[in-house]
Design an enzyme around this catalytic site. Structure first.
Site, short mmCIF file in Angstrom:
data_model
loop_
_atom_site.label_atom_id
_atom_site.label_comp_id
_atom_site.label_asym_id
_atom_site.label_seq_id
_atom_site.Cartn_x
_atom_site.Cartn_y
_atom_site.Cartn_z
N CYS A 12 36.50 52.02 -8.89
CA CYS A 12 36.68 50.72 -8.23
C CYS A 12 35.60 49.70 -8.61
CB CYS A 12 36.64 50.93 -6.71
SG CYS A 12 36.69 49.38 -5.79
N TYR A 67 43.69 41.34 -10.78
CA TYR A 67 44.61 41.91 -9.78
C TYR A 67 45.78 40.96 -9.51
CZ TYR A 67 41.48 45.78 -8.69
OH TYR A 67 40.72 46.91 -8.77
N1 LIG Z 1 37.80 45.51 0.56
C1 LIG Z 1 38.54 44.74 -0.39
C2 LIG Z 1 38.24 45.09 -1.82
C3 LIG Z 1 37.94 46.50 -2.15
C4 LIG Z 1 39.14 47.22 -2.72
O1 LIG Z 1 40.25 46.68 -2.80
N2 LIG Z 1 38.93 48.42 -3.13
C5 LIG Z 1 40.03 49.18 -3.66
C6 LIG Z 1 39.65 50.03 -4.83
S1 LIG Z 1 39.29 49.08 -6.25
C7 LIG Z 1 40.50 50.10 -2.56
O2 LIG Z 1 39.70 50.77 -1.94
N3 LIG Z 1 41.77 50.12 -2.31
C8 LIG Z 1 42.30 50.96 -1.31
C9 LIG Z 1 43.77 50.78 -1.12
O3 LIG Z 1 44.34 49.96 -1.83
O4 LIG Z 1 44.35 51.49 -0.32
C10 LIG Z 1 40.01 44.73 -0.03
O5 LIG Z 1 40.30 45.16 1.04
O6 LIG Z 1 40.82 44.22 -0.77
#
Ligand SMILES: N[C@@H](CCC(=O)N[C@@H](CS)C(=O)NCC(=O)O)C(=O)O
Length: 318
Positions: free
Chosen positions: A49, A183
């Site tokens: 990540c 993204y």
């Molecule tokens: N906290 C932020 C950014 C962090 C984020 O998206 N991390 C990803 C990994 S790169 C993640 O943990 N995703 C978990 C999911 O999609 O269930 C969000 O909620 O968008």
């Protein structure tokens, strides 16, 4: 990320709109803030990540690794009927400190009603086992500013006072057009939204390519917070975003300055030694993209170029 997550955060026109963070209490000395105490927190990350990776790079550069421990999640998501992350890389498949098997346990302990995605990075308070902060955007600045008393002697100043406004301004651009820009392309659910994101990303990469033709790093010859933010996206680009997120106008290795710049950072402690190409490849291609129904892992790209001399320390920039 599952379709369920993607559709939850997609607007009517097919644009990806990221959820906001749930746990945003800042670190600090004021009432209600999270106390800055060595040994009290565990940062949960996955090397896949980019948002979590940047915290880990900053912790390493500042020498905070003894003050903040790290728990590492498997880049492959568990098959548990919900989007979660698991400690399957650890002995007995549980985090040795928190004694939990899934990231969701620390979120639900903090908020049993939590209904968002369980995301990394997350900071867990070891006194309670609860997630207390998942504010990926601001975490690095807490490590840089609020945690200063625990920095190693001679630690770099990644957020110098005289550059803060410019760094904040560039970080904002990097967030919208690079870090989250990729993204927006990968999670777009309409041709227009995808093409808009594609243009946003490559226009900004062209601009960065030019900027880095006359400067070793984004702000001269010293690494700052902005370099960490740019690095985490560049280092994933050719292996994950180029094909997984359909950002296939050019590879980073086709931009002479960006390619030299990212290898320059990769060769330095804190960057290359926290970069796990295998985890990145597996997570994005097997768990994040929706266009891989048979779960095929791309064989390439050839990674041997990453260790070739970058020469950027010898270039005289104006
Ligand atoms: N906290 C932020 C950014 C962090 C984020 O998206 N991390 C990803 C990994 S790169 C993640 O943990 N995703 C978990 C999911 O999609 O269930 C969000 O909620 O968008």
């Amino acid at each position: 990320m599952s379709e369920k997550f993607i559709t939850n955060e997609v607007e009517k026109d097919g644009k990806f709109n990221r959820q906001s963070n749930r746990f945003t209490t800042p670190f600090g000395i004021e009432e209600g803030q999270l106390p800055v105490e060595a040994g009290r927190y565990r940062l949960i990350w996955s090397p896949a990540c980019p948002w979590a990776h940047r915290s880990v790079i900053v912790i390493s550069l500042l020498g905070l690794s003894d003050a903040i421990s790290l728990g590492t999640l498997d880049p492959i998501r568990p098959d548990v009927g919900r989007t979660d992350w698991a400690f399957t890389l650890d002995e007995n498949e549980e985090d040795p400190v928190l004694k939990i098997r899934y990231l969701s346990e620390a979120y639900l302990k903090a908020d049993p009603e939590y209904s968002g995605r369980f995301t990394v990075p997350s900071v867990v308070d070891l006194t309670t086992g609860k997630v207390v902060n998942n504010d990926y955007f601001n975490l690095t600045r807490y490590w840089e500013v609020e945690w200063r008393k625990y920095h190693k002697p001679g630690a770099p100043d990644l957020y110098p006072v005289e550059l803060r406004n410019e760094i904040d301004e560039l970080n904002d651009i990097l967030f919208h057009e690079i870090n989250n820009g990729v993204y927006k392309a990968g999670f777009a659910r309409s041709q227009e939204a995808y093409e808009e994101a594609y243009a946003l990303v490559f226009n900004r990469l062209d601009w960065l390519e030019e900027r880095l033709s006359h400067s070793r790093y984004l702000f001269g010859d010293k690494i700052t917070e902005s370099d960490v933010r740019l690095y985490v996206t560049l280092v994933r680009f050719d292996i994950a975003y180029y094909n997984g997120f359909l950002l296939n106008r050019s590879r980073i290795s086709e931009f002479p300055n960006l390619w030299g710049y990212v290898r320059d950072l990769y060769s330095q402690p804190g960057f290359g030694d926290t970069t796990d190409f295998d985890a990145i490849k597996k997570h994005y291609h097997l768990c994040a993209v929706s266009n891989n129904p048979f779960g095929l892992l791309p064989k390439g790209p050839d990674l041997s170029g990453w260790n070739t001399p970058h020469g950027r320390d010898k270039i005289l920039f104006q």
